[in-house]
Design an enzyme around this catalytic site. Sequence first.
Site, PDB file in Angstrom:
ATOM      1  N   SER A  98       0.823  -1.198   0.000  1.00  0.00           N
ATOM      2  CA  SER A  98       0.000   0.000   0.000  1.00  0.00           C
ATOM      3  C   SER A  98       0.865   1.258   0.000  1.00  0.00           C
ATOM      4  O   SER A  98       1.635   1.474  -0.934  1.00  0.00           O
ATOM      5  CB  SER A  98      -0.962  -0.049   1.193  1.00  0.00           C
ATOM      6  OG  SER A  98      -1.980   0.914   1.055  1.00  0.00           O
ATOM      7  N   ASP A 226      -9.154  -6.971  -2.771  1.00  0.00           N
ATOM      8  CA  ASP A 226      -8.738  -5.720  -2.134  1.00  0.00           C
ATOM      9  C   ASP A 226      -9.954  -4.811  -1.976  1.00  0.00           C
ATOM     10  O   ASP A 226     -10.505  -4.311  -2.951  1.00  0.00           O
ATOM     11  CB  ASP A 226      -7.672  -5.037  -2.990  1.00  0.00           C
ATOM     12  CG  ASP A 226      -6.944  -3.924  -2.258  1.00  0.00           C
ATOM     13  OD1 ASP A 226      -7.577  -3.269  -1.410  1.00  0.00           O
ATOM     14  OD2 ASP A 226      -5.755  -3.716  -2.535  1.00  0.00           O
ATOM     15  N   HIS A 256      -6.365  -6.553   1.164  1.00  0.00           N
ATOM     16  CA  HIS A 256      -5.400  -5.467   0.954  1.00  0.00           C
ATOM     17  C   HIS A 256      -4.089  -5.667   1.693  1.00  0.00           C
ATOM     18  O   HIS A 256      -3.038  -5.196   1.233  1.00  0.00           O
ATOM     19  CB  HIS A 256      -6.042  -4.148   1.392  1.00  0.00           C
ATOM     20  CG  HIS A 256      -5.205  -2.950   1.127  1.00  0.00           C
ATOM     21  ND1 HIS A 256      -4.820  -2.560  -0.149  1.00  0.00           N
ATOM     22  CD2 HIS A 256      -4.656  -2.031   1.971  1.00  0.00           C
ATOM     23  CE1 HIS A 256      -4.088  -1.473  -0.082  1.00  0.00           C
ATOM     24  NE2 HIS A 256      -3.966  -1.131   1.199  1.00  0.00           N
TER      25      HIS A 256
END
Length: 284
Positions: A98, A226, A256
């Site tokens: 991320s 996700d 995620h």
Amino acid sequence: MTSGTVKPSTPPAPLRALHTGSGEPLLLLHGFMMSPHCWEQVAQRMAGHCEVFAPAFAGHWGGPDFDGWYLDISALADRVEDQLDEMGWRTCHIAGNSLGGWVGFELARRGRARTLTAIAPAGGWQTPSTQQLRIGLKFLSLVPLVEIGKHLPHAVAYSALARQAVAMLLTKHTSAASRAGIEAAITSAMHCKAMLPMLVSGLRFPALEDLSTLRTPVRLLMCENDRVIPNRVYARRFLEELPESADRILVHDVGHVPMLEAPDRIATLIAEHVYASRTRLRAV
């Protein structure tokens, strides 16, 4: 205590960094509002053949403080570079999830990455754009929940219901994530001083430069389920712009933050990429 009573867990302690193992230098970078705790299981699996360093970002739980109300990707990368210099790591392998993936691309631009494994990377939007606004609003909606959580009794903030809600946001198979990992995620969010500053200043962040010119070997790991930055919207730029030589892999049945529910698979995918660079082979 009766046999059916669940003993309350001890709140996790902050980590400035995880540092373990020996071998190839491997930098692990966590996501926004997370901490090095999310890498613990992967780090354990990588420590046999890599020297693993997973620092806490500035303004995040366990990380260094910062001044003012502006904190961007460049500033986060600056601090990580300082840490690499302190360790004597001119270059290293990097894996980032991320926000950590976004910082990983910045470090690769600066010539610090031998390889980069980008796991559900953030930053795949233009500035300004509708996609950028949508992701900002999504995180902004979490602010009231985080603020309420700070004032709740421990038994409520870390209750089974709270853990399930957080696990559903971060993972596909909530039962696969450890209780310790989810509780660390809750604590990380509640102690993230960078949350509002990064959201407020986020619209001013410059977009990622053209990815097609990147010389670092890249492995892109997209998470099939996700819920935070869905692939259909936020992976497009990475898919289209990364050099043809980059690996593009869809990791099935994970959310995620896949390190929480599938540490074996994520460790293997990182290790393959590191190995391929050492042997001049391309993992497929």
